[in-house]
Design a protein around this motif. Structure first.
Motif, mmCIF file in Angstrom:
data_model
loop_
_atom_site.group_PDB
_atom_site.id
_atom_site.type_symbol
_atom_site.label_atom_id
_atom_site.label_comp_id
_atom_site.label_asym_id
_atom_site.label_seq_id
_atom_site.Cartn_x
_atom_site.Cartn_y
_atom_site.Cartn_z
ATOM 1 N N THR A 195 0.828 -1.281 0.022
ATOM 2 C CA THR A 195 -0.086 0.145 -0.046
ATOM 3 C C THR A 195 0.781 1.159 -0.042
ATOM 4 O OG1 THR A 195 -1.573 -1.184 1.458
ATOM 5 C CG2 THR A 195 -1.810 1.087 1.110
ATOM 6 N N VAL A 196 0.664 2.062 -0.883
ATOM 7 C CA VAL A 196 1.475 3.703 -0.845
ATOM 8 C C VAL A 196 0.457 4.227 -2.091
ATOM 9 C CG1 VAL A 196 3.321 4.952 -1.228
ATOM 10 C CG2 VAL A 196 3.636 2.624 -0.049
ATOM 11 N N ARG A 197 1.005 4.329 -3.330
ATOM 12 C CA ARG A 197 0.404 4.860 -4.284
ATOM 13 C C ARG A 197 0.033 3.582 -5.380
ATOM 14 N NH1 ARG A 197 3.103 7.829 -8.725
ATOM 15 N NH2 ARG A 197 3.064 9.688 -7.450
ATOM 16 N N GLY A 198 -1.168 3.126 -5.313
ATOM 17 C CA GLY A 198 -1.662 1.909 -5.912
ATOM 18 C C GLY A 198 -1.499 1.972 -7.620
ATOM 19 N N LEU A 199 -1.139 1.143 -8.082
ATOM 20 C CA LEU A 199 -1.186 0.887 -9.640
ATOM 21 C C LEU A 199 -2.077 -0.206 -10.243
ATOM 22 C CD1 LEU A 199 2.597 1.528 -10.736
ATOM 23 C CD2 LEU A 199 0.895 3.421 -10.299
ATOM 24 N N ARG A 206 -11.386 -6.832 -9.898
ATOM 25 C CA ARG A 206 -10.991 -6.012 -9.026
ATOM 26 C C ARG A 206 -11.659 -6.045 -7.691
ATOM 27 N NH1 ARG A 206 -11.492 0.044 -12.235
ATOM 28 N NH2 ARG A 206 -10.551 -0.734 -14.239
ATOM 29 N N SER A 207 -10.571 -5.380 -7.029
ATOM 30 C CA SER A 207 -11.134 -5.681 -5.281
ATOM 31 C C SER A 207 -12.275 -4.642 -5.036
ATOM 32 C CB SER A 207 -9.976 -5.212 -4.432
ATOM 33 O OG SER A 207 -10.242 -4.967 -3.132
ATOM 34 N N THR A 208 -13.127 -5.155 -4.222
ATOM 35 C CA THR A 208 -14.263 -4.197 -3.594
ATOM 36 C C THR A 208 -13.730 -3.100 -2.630
ATOM 37 O OG1 THR A 208 -14.610 -5.732 -1.756
ATOM 38 C CG2 THR A 208 -16.002 -6.193 -3.713
ATOM 39 N N LEU A 209 -12.481 -3.265 -2.297
ATOM 40 C CA LEU A 209 -11.917 -2.328 -1.463
ATOM 41 C C LEU A 209 -11.086 -1.434 -2.180
ATOM 42 C CD1 LEU A 209 -10.538 -4.516 1.393
ATOM 43 C CD2 LEU A 209 -12.673 -2.889 1.571
ATOM 44 N N LEU A 210 -10.755 -1.556 -3.314
ATOM 45 C CA LEU A 210 -9.877 -0.866 -4.205
ATOM 46 C C LEU A 210 -10.413 -0.866 -5.563
ATOM 47 C CD1 LEU A 210 -6.554 -2.109 -3.096
ATOM 48 C CD2 LEU A 210 -7.256 0.073 -2.458
ATOM 49 N N GLN A 211 -11.665 -0.249 -5.958
ATOM 50 C CA GLN A 211 -12.400 -0.498 -7.032
ATOM 51 C C GLN A 211 -11.654 0.198 -8.249
ATOM 52 O OE1 GLN A 211 -16.599 -0.052 -6.500
ATOM 53 N NE2 GLN A 211 -16.762 -1.416 -4.821
ATOM 54 N N ASP A 212 -11.113 1.404 -7.753
ATOM 55 C CA ASP A 212 -10.565 2.260 -9.010
ATOM 56 C C ASP A 212 -9.238 1.670 -9.654
ATOM 57 O OD1 ASP A 212 -12.709 4.097 -8.596
ATOM 58 O OD2 ASP A 212 -11.302 5.212 -7.102
ATOM 59 N N LEU A 213 -8.862 0.651 -8.957
ATOM 60 C CA LEU A 213 -7.380 0.200 -9.361
ATOM 61 C C LEU A 213 -7.904 -0.871 -10.255
ATOM 62 C CD1 LEU A 213 -4.980 -0.104 -6.500
ATOM 63 C CD2 LEU A 213 -5.184 1.730 -8.234
#
Length: 309
Positions: A195-199, A206-213
């Protein structure tokens, strides 16, 4: 005399703990190179449910081998458990394990699913996997990738990126995941699967916690799938009734709304309901998945390493 000796010897043997009497003393949850926050959340529930102290015991280092040895050699009565993650199944796939996941442990429970993320230090001028690969190609050997040690998931992720993208990102092993994260946050290394700036995330969807990634698959790497999970194992020969009791209580824990929310806050999603036998199948399938990825990168390449920080 012989009869008396045999009777005396028999009387000195340990009395098996019955399921209805379990737990009869404090429970130890031994944690290897992974963060201990997941275990601490479950420990609080077990302590409240059973009225016995539940102690989380960090044993970082050696890619999980120290923690595994501590549990494998413990009394098989359910009072000592190992918090297991893909690090252990990956070690098995790489033939680096000093333990046998099947022969030395009893599967107990899966408490959550984790989405690994490929992240970079904010100073890295890349906001997508494509931009990171382009930067790595322009500066071969100049970028570093942190891991919690040789044979851990971030290590394989680093080498898989090198292999699939044709780049040369240098692997830097640390003692544990916290040290690796600090190295990335501080700028000592530029890349971490954490975890820092996700790519991108390394799950198939896609993860439900990181839907924008996006996923690594969406980013152009169809074989870059590395799902995460966390669960517990007991020493081999732990009575099945005790294993089942642990499984049922941990399942109750992860279904409590407050526990679910706390686990979600630290990146762990609620898993399906796995019985102990299904946990064993899950772990076997995970070893098979990692074995395929290891073979694609090359076992000897992964076994190469440098001194941990």
């Amino acid at each position: 005399m012989t009869t008396i000796a045999v009777a005396l010897a028999a009387s000195l043997l340990p009395v098996p703990v019955r399921a209805q009497d379990f737990p009869s003393r404090p429970i130890r949850l031994v944690v290897g190179p992974s963060p201990d926050v997941f275990s601490r959340i479950i420990a609080e529930h077990l302590q409240q449910a059973w009225g016995q102290p539940v102690v989380v015991e960090p044993r970082p280092g050696a890619g999980g081998k120290l923690a595994a040895a501590a549990v494998a050699g413990a009394e098989p009565d359910g009072h000592t458990l190992l918090f297991a993650t893909p690090t252990y199944t990956l070690n098995a796939a790489m033939k680096l394990a000093s333990y046998d996941l099947v022969k030395e442990f009893e599967p107990v429970s899966i408490i959550g699913l984790i989405s690994y993320a490929l992240v970079v230090h904010p100073s890295v001028p890349a906001r997508s996997v494509a931009e990171l690969v382009a930067l790595a190609k322009a500066r071969p050997g100049a970028l570093n990738c942190a891991s919690a040690g040789i044979g851990t998931v971030p290590h394989l992720a680093c080498e898989t990126l090198n292999k699939s993208a044709g780049v040369n990102v240098v692997h830097v092993p640390y003692r544990d995941v916290n040290a690796a994260m600090m190295g990335t946050v501080g700028g000592t290394v530029e890349i971490l699967s954490g975890t820092v700036r996700g790519l991108a995330v390394t799950t198939a969807q896609r993860s439900t916690l990181l839907q924008d990634l996006p996923t690594m698959v969406e980013s152009g790497y169809p074989n870059f799938v590395m799902p995460g999970w966390g669960g517990f194992l007991a020493p081999a020969h732990t009575p099945k009734e005790i294993v089942q009791k642990l499984n049922a209580e941990m399942r109750r824990a992860v279904l409590k709304p407050d526990v679910q929310q706390r686990l979600l806050t630290v990146g762990m999603e609620t898993p399906p309901a796995y019985a102990p036998a299904q946990v064993g199948e899950f772990i076997g399938n995970d070893v098979a998945r990692w074995t395929q990825l290891v073979e694609a990168v090359g076992l000897e390449k992964l076994r190469e390493g440098s001194t941990a920080q």
